[in-house]
Scaffold this motif. Structure first.
Motif, PDB file in Angstrom:
ATOM      1  N   ASP A 222       0.817  -1.224   0.000  1.00  0.00           N
ATOM      2  CA  ASP A 222       0.000   0.000   0.000  1.00  0.00           C
ATOM      3  C   ASP A 222       0.850   1.274   0.000  1.00  0.00           C
ATOM      4  OD1 ASP A 222       1.074   0.026   2.519  1.00  0.00           O
ATOM      5  OD2 ASP A 222      -0.843   0.000   3.595  1.00  0.00           O
ATOM      6  N   GLY A 223       2.175   1.123  -0.152  1.00  0.00           N
ATOM      7  CA  GLY A 223       3.030   2.299  -0.253  1.00  0.00           C
ATOM      8  C   GLY A 223       3.626   2.761   1.055  1.00  0.00           C
ATOM      9  N   ARG A 224       3.211   2.154   2.136  1.00  0.00           N
ATOM     10  CA  ARG A 224       3.735   2.559   3.441  1.00  0.00           C
ATOM     11  C   ARG A 224       5.196   2.133   3.580  1.00  0.00           C
ATOM     12  NH1 ARG A 224       3.087   0.867   9.140  1.00  0.00           N
ATOM     13  NH2 ARG A 224       2.199  -1.121   8.558  1.00  0.00           N
ATOM     14  N   LEU A 225       6.013   3.037   4.136  1.00  0.00           N
ATOM     15  CA  LEU A 225       7.408   2.690   4.402  1.00  0.00           C
ATOM     16  C   LEU A 225       7.448   1.799   5.644  1.00  0.00           C
ATOM     17  CD1 LEU A 225      10.422   3.192   3.677  1.00  0.00           C
ATOM     18  CD2 LEU A 225      10.376   5.068   5.320  1.00  0.00           C
ATOM     19  N   VAL A 226       7.960   0.571   5.483  1.00  0.00           N
ATOM     20  CA  VAL A 226       7.949  -0.364   6.615  1.00  0.00           C
ATOM     21  C   VAL A 226       9.338  -0.684   7.155  1.00  0.00           C
ATOM     22  CG1 VAL A 226       5.700  -1.436   6.239  1.00  0.00           C
ATOM     23  CG2 VAL A 226       7.685  -2.249   4.941  1.00  0.00           C
ATOM     24  N   ALA A 227      10.373  -0.441   6.346  1.00  0.00           N
ATOM     25  CA  ALA A 227      11.733  -0.704   6.835  1.00  0.00           C
ATOM     26  C   ALA A 227      12.734   0.040   5.970  1.00  0.00           C
ATOM     27  CB  ALA A 227      12.030  -2.201   6.822  1.00  0.00           C
ATOM     28  N   ALA A 228      13.936   0.208   6.512  1.00  0.00           N
ATOM     29  CA  ALA A 228      15.030   0.781   5.731  1.00  0.00           C
ATOM     30  C   ALA A 228      16.309   0.100   6.178  1.00  0.00           C
ATOM     31  CB  ALA A 228      15.124   2.287   5.971  1.00  0.00           C
ATOM     32  N   SER A 229      17.119  -0.290   5.193  1.00  0.00           N
ATOM     33  CA  SER A 229      18.389  -0.929   5.525  1.00  0.00           C
ATOM     34  C   SER A 229      19.480  -0.189   4.779  1.00  0.00           C
ATOM     35  CB  SER A 229      18.361  -2.403   5.128  1.00  0.00           C
ATOM     36  OG  SER A 229      17.924  -2.553   3.783  1.00  0.00           O
ATOM     37  N   GLY A 230      20.605   0.030   5.430  1.00  0.00           N
ATOM     38  CA  GLY A 230      21.660   0.798   4.785  1.00  0.00           C
ATOM     39  C   GLY A 230      23.031   0.270   5.133  1.00  0.00           C
ATOM     40  N   LEU A 231      23.953   0.430   4.184  1.00  0.00           N
ATOM     41  CA  LEU A 231      25.318  -0.055   4.389  1.00  0.00           C
ATOM     42  C   LEU A 231      26.277   1.001   3.890  1.00  0.00           C
ATOM     43  CD1 LEU A 231      26.982  -2.632   5.167  1.00  0.00           C
ATOM     44  CD2 LEU A 231      26.943  -3.220   2.740  1.00  0.00           C
ATOM     45  N   GLY A 232      27.308   1.282   4.659  1.00  0.00           N
ATOM     46  CA  GLY A 232      28.302   2.253   4.221  1.00  0.00           C
ATOM     47  C   GLY A 232      29.476   2.292   5.170  1.00  0.00           C
ATOM     48  N   HIS A 233      30.492   3.068   4.814  1.00  0.00           N
ATOM     49  CA  HIS A 233      31.651   3.201   5.675  1.00  0.00           C
ATOM     50  C   HIS A 233      31.305   4.078   6.864  1.00  0.00           C
ATOM     51  CE1 HIS A 233      34.450   1.222   2.989  1.00  0.00           C
ATOM     52  NE2 HIS A 233      33.698   1.715   2.026  1.00  0.00           N
ATOM     53  N   GLY A 234      31.851   3.722   8.008  1.00  0.00           N
ATOM     54  CA  GLY A 234      31.634   4.520   9.205  1.00  0.00           C
ATOM     55  C   GLY A 234      30.149   4.728   9.448  1.00  0.00           C
ATOM     56  N   ASN A 235      29.785   5.967   9.703  1.00  0.00           N
ATOM     57  CA  ASN A 235      28.381   6.240  10.015  1.00  0.00           C
ATOM     58  C   ASN A 235      27.651   6.899   8.858  1.00  0.00           C
ATOM     59  OD1 ASN A 235      28.078   5.239  12.737  1.00  0.00           O
ATOM     60  ND2 ASN A 235      29.691   6.706  13.192  1.00  0.00           N
TER      61      ASN A 235
END
Ligand SMILES: Cc1cc2nc3c(=O)[nH]c(=O)nc-3n(C[C@H](O)[C@H](O)[C@H](O)COP(=O)(O)OP(=O)(O)OC[C@H]3O[C@@H](n4cnc5c(N)ncnc54)[C@H](O)[C@@H]3O)c2cc1C
Ligand code: FES
Lengths: 410, 104
Positions: free
Chosen positions: A360-373
């Motif tokens: 339905d378009g709702r944001l349910v999660a976010a995952s992120g990867l990168g150096h440091g913060n």
């Protein structure tokens, strides 16, 4: 016998936080924190990270003796709670004492899942406690061979730490890819590539036929006949909730001690929180989950404390998790498997975030990867959007120049 | 007496945001509050020495990017677990579009 007060079984992240929170909420009666381990409550996340950098890992106490004393928290350490007598409202300790309670919190955490095939090996270990970490860290000398069974977070953090100390590392994973349960394939692949580039041998879809001690080491034989020899075998195949005393006391156990949204168990005077409990996540329509995550242990410890004092407050936090491997940090807000589609945002310098949207378009999660913060700020903002049950425009999510803060204001 | 060190331009920092400023081997965080005022604190979280400039500013609060420890950046006060040690703060003045931080 002392006056009944608030009793907490399990002196880990969650139990310690609950004890302090009882005082922060103004409770003046007796608070007793009972822990099976002989140490002051300490942080577990460093055990598989900074803690592996030297032969003798340091310990990161959550608070010193002075703070517990100053807050009037009675610490009973190195003593196991053996049974709960619900009729008499007491907790029986292994060392004999019976501690009366007005309200009881079970914050017993989790214990590593055992690998039956490794049961007979003298060189097989799991990682949960300071002692486990000491034993493993002592083995991480240059050129030492380390086999890790299980491509989950703890195993992979340990692989990174072992590479940092010049060990030769093999990771054996039963599933076709690493981190299959917790993270999206795109992120898992990046993590796997990073490990391979640093020299970790990763064997996926591998099924273990036998584990045998050979000489001063341990040998794993796979179904395809391959043999992997090492000086140390670390089993990192997940953890099981510590529910023994709860089950024996007749509390309902269902993938952990079953609690309602206020963290009350099937006995309204007994609460459970942290890694040991399963609870309904309001964010996802009451889906029952058990989390093994540091921030959850803290938040639930504090919430349980308020509810032990009668607040009747429902859990509402967004699950949040991080992992550090080499100079990469992964952060996840929400549960990725709730998403139907994914939108990617590149943050520059290799860092990226995946936004997981429900049908339905709702944001349910976010995952992120990168150096440091590099991903921290946007994951935090995404977490706020998730908490608001927002349905942000996917095109805007994809464009790095559109500040997430501006979507929050919308 | 404080030594006034040039840290950044006013326009370098968005409102309700933070940037990192390094000076003589030390690292600081320079904040601009939602109402446009400037503040400065030590740059590293008192929990695990992570750069706070990667964190999130919300009203008077800077939230650490690593484990979400919170400080009031105007006073340096730690706002609860996992941070319990306060942040050092430094005086700030703005002159002709430039932000200065006062170091002893
Ligand atoms: C190596 C490692 C790395 C981790 N890294 C991360 C990370 O990067 N990010 C993240 O989000 N999470 C991480 N975690 C998870 C996080 O540490 C846990 O979620 C958190 O410790 C859970 O806290 P808890 O208090 O519920 O349980 P625990 O910390 O397990 O504490 C429970 C305590 O209760 C005691 N106990 C159990 N039964 C009894 C009894 N009957 N009587 C007395 N005492 C008892 C146990 O001995 C234990 O000390 C990591 C965990 C490990 C092991
Ligand atoms: S490093 Fe800042 S809260 Fe842990």
């Amino acid at each position: 016998m002392t006056e009944p007060g608030m009793v907490i079984v399990g002196a880990g992240e969650c139990g310690a936080r609950a004890a302090f929170a009882l005082r922060e909420e103004g409770f003046a009666g007796p608070v007793t924190l009972i822990g099976a381990e002989p140490h002051l409550p300490y942080e577990r996340p460093p055990l598989s990270k900074q803690g592996m950098a030297a032969d003798r890992p340091g310990m990161t106490p959550i608070a010193g003796h002075d703070r517990f004393a100053q807050q009037g928290i009675r610490l009973v350490l190195g003593n196991q709670a053996r049974a709960i007598d619900r009729a008499a409202r007491t907790v029986e300790l292994a060392e004999g004492e019976r501690v009366p309670y007005h309200r009881l919190l079970l914050a017993t955490g989790a214990v590593p899942r055992r690998l039956p095939a490794a049961a007979a090996s003298r060189h097989a270990v799991t990682l949960r406690t300071h002692e486990d970490a000491e034993r493993i860290a002592g083995h991480l000398s240059a050129r030492a061979r380390i086999t890790i069974v299980g491509g989950g977070f703890i195993g992979l953090e340990l692989a990174a730490a072992a590479i940092g100390r010049d060990c030769r590392v093999t990771v054996i994973e039963a599933l076709p890819r690493l981190l299959a349960r917790a993270v999206p394939a795109e992120i898992a692949e990046r993590i796997a590539d990073t490990h391979r580039a640093r020299g970790v041998e990763i064997l996926t879809a591998a099924s273990i036929e036998a584990i045998r001690d050979v000489g001063e080491g341990v040998q794993v034989t796979l179904a395809d006949g391959r043999a992997i020899a090492a000086e140390l075998l670390v089993v990192g195949i997940g953890a099981l909730p510590a529910t023994d005393i709860a089950a024996e006391a007749g509390l309902v156990v269902d993938n952990g001690i079953r609690v309602d949204a206020t963290l009350a168990s099937s006995d309204p005077d007994i609460f459970a929180a942290g890694d040991c409990c399963s609870f309904p996540l309001a964010l996802y329509g009451g889906r029952r989950v058990r989390l093994e995550a540091w921030r959850n242990a803290q938040e639930q410890g504090a919430l349980a404390a308020r509810n032990m004092l009668g607040a009747r407050e429902a859990h509402s936090a967004v699950p949040w998790f991080w992992s550090d491997q080499y100079d990469l940090t992964l952060q996840i807000a929400g549960l990725c498997d709730e998403g139907a589609t994914t939108v990617r945002r590149d943050l520059g310098g290799d860092a990226f975030i995946l936004f997981h949207l429900a049908a339905d378009g709702r944001l349910v999660a976010a995952s992120g990867l990168g150096h440091g913060n590099a991903v921290a700020r946007d994951i935090r903002l995404a977490e706020m959007l998730i908490a608001r049950r927002a349905a942000p425009d996917p095109r805007k999510l994809a464009i790095p120049d559109v500040k997430l803060k501006s979507l929050l204001a919308a | 007496m404080a030594d006034w060190i040039e840290a950044c331009l006013v326009d370098d920092v968005d409102e309700e945001d933070v940037i990192r400023f390094d000076h003589e081997g030390r690292t600081f965080a320079i904040y601009r509050s939602p109402d446009g005022q400037f503040f400065a604190t030590d740059g590293l979280c008192t929990h695990e020495k992570v750069h706070l400039a990667d964190g999130l500013v919300m009203d008077d609060i800077i939230e650490c990017p690593k484990h979400n420890g919170r400080f009031n950046y105007k006073t340096g006060a730690a706002k609860g677990a996992p941070v319990c040690v306060n942040l050092a703060t430094y005086p700030v003045k703005v002159e002709a579009g430039t932000v200065f931080i006062g170091l002893d």
